[in-house]
Design an enzyme around this catalytic site. Structure first.
Site, PDB file in Angstrom:
ATOM      1  N   VAL A   8      77.338  -5.562 -46.306  1.00 57.09           N
ATOM      2  CA  VAL A   8      77.841  -4.196 -46.329  1.00 57.09           C
ATOM      3  C   VAL A   8      78.785  -4.049 -45.145  1.00 57.09           C
ATOM      4  CG1 VAL A   8      75.919  -3.114 -47.567  1.00 57.09           C
ATOM      5  CG2 VAL A   8      75.811  -3.358 -45.082  1.00 57.09           C
ATOM      6  N   SER A   9      79.667  -3.064 -45.219  1.00 53.13           N
ATOM      7  CA  SER A   9      80.702  -2.926 -44.191  1.00 53.13           C
ATOM      8  C   SER A   9      80.234  -2.246 -42.918  1.00 53.13           C
ATOM      9  CB  SER A   9      81.896  -2.165 -44.761  1.00 53.13           C
ATOM     10  OG  SER A   9      82.451  -2.893 -45.828  1.00 53.13           O
ATOM     11  N   THR A  10      79.297  -1.320 -43.033  1.00 57.90           N
ATOM     12  CA  THR A  10      78.868  -0.585 -41.841  1.00 57.90           C
ATOM     13  C   THR A  10      77.359  -0.620 -41.688  1.00 57.90           C
ATOM     14  OG1 THR A  10      78.704   1.518 -43.027  1.00 57.90           O
ATOM     15  CG2 THR A  10      80.835   1.003 -42.009  1.00 57.90           C
ATOM     16  N   GLN A  13      75.006   1.523 -44.009  1.00 59.33           N
ATOM     17  CA  GLN A  13      74.908   1.223 -45.439  1.00 59.33           C
ATOM     18  C   GLN A  13      73.681   0.344 -45.694  1.00 59.33           C
ATOM     19  OE1 GLN A  13      78.875  -0.455 -45.880  1.00 59.33           O
ATOM     20  NE2 GLN A  13      79.459   1.271 -47.178  1.00 59.33           N
TER      21      GLN A  13
END
Length: 186
Positions: A8-10, A13
């Site tokens: 996931v990007s952050t 998340q």
């Protein structure tokens, strides 16, 4: 062995959806990461790739979990195959263990090459348009008089390199390059 990779990007998340799907697909080992897909130095992806052996299967939930651009995706999948492993994207129905999956990967490779060629064409067209308007690319030329002044100040040892660059506007790199060129000419 079936190895999974979830990203996931952050940090806020959740990986749960991907982890559930990878476990259901039979992944024996799953590497997880919370990092942007645009980053090239994803530690867990590198660790996952290092564990690959011939006959292994590398699985992701979706293609965009592996890479953000077609070019990077093709490069990463090619690296997986160099390890003798196959690739599976659960949601995108790409499975290089099958003939259809290999064909799909081949088509992705064609599109990646097309994407690269289009970028090159656009870049060249932009440069040609700029030149037609009288603009030349590259760094602006450094004034030779300023470089000579900077060299004199350097030789006199009356100022630091930082002071020389501030006074003359000549960058440190340009100053050192001029010093090197002068020494080579002697």
């Amino acid at each position: 062995m079936k190895i999974g990779y979830a990203r996931v990007s952050t940090a806020d998340q959740s990986l749960d959806l991907q982890l559930d799907a990878l476990q259901a697909a039979g992944c024996e080992r799953i590497f997880t990461e919370k990092a942007s897909g645009a980053k090239d130095d994803r530690i867990e992806l590198m660790r996952a790739m290092d564990t690959l052996r011939p006959g292994d299967v590398f699985a992701v939930y979706k293609l965009d979990r592996l890479a953000r651009s077609t070019i990077k995706l093709i490069s990463t999948i090619s690296d997986i195959q160099k390890h003798g492993a196959e690739f599976v994207s659960l949601n995108d129905n790409i499975d290089t263990t099958t003939a259809a999956g290999k064909a799909m990967f081949g088509m992705l490779a064609v599109f990646a090459e097309f994407e690269r060629n289009v970028i090159v064409e656009r870049t060249n067209a932009g440069l040609a348009a700029s030149r037609a308007r009288g603009r030349n690319g590259g760094r602006p030329k450094t004034d030779a008089k300023k470089v000579t002044q900077a060299l004199r100040m350097y030789d006199a040892k009356a100022a630091t390199v930082a002071e020389i660059t501030e006074t003359t506007g000549v960058t440190k790199a340009t100053l050192y390059r001029a010093i090197k060129e002068r020494a080579a000419a002697k």
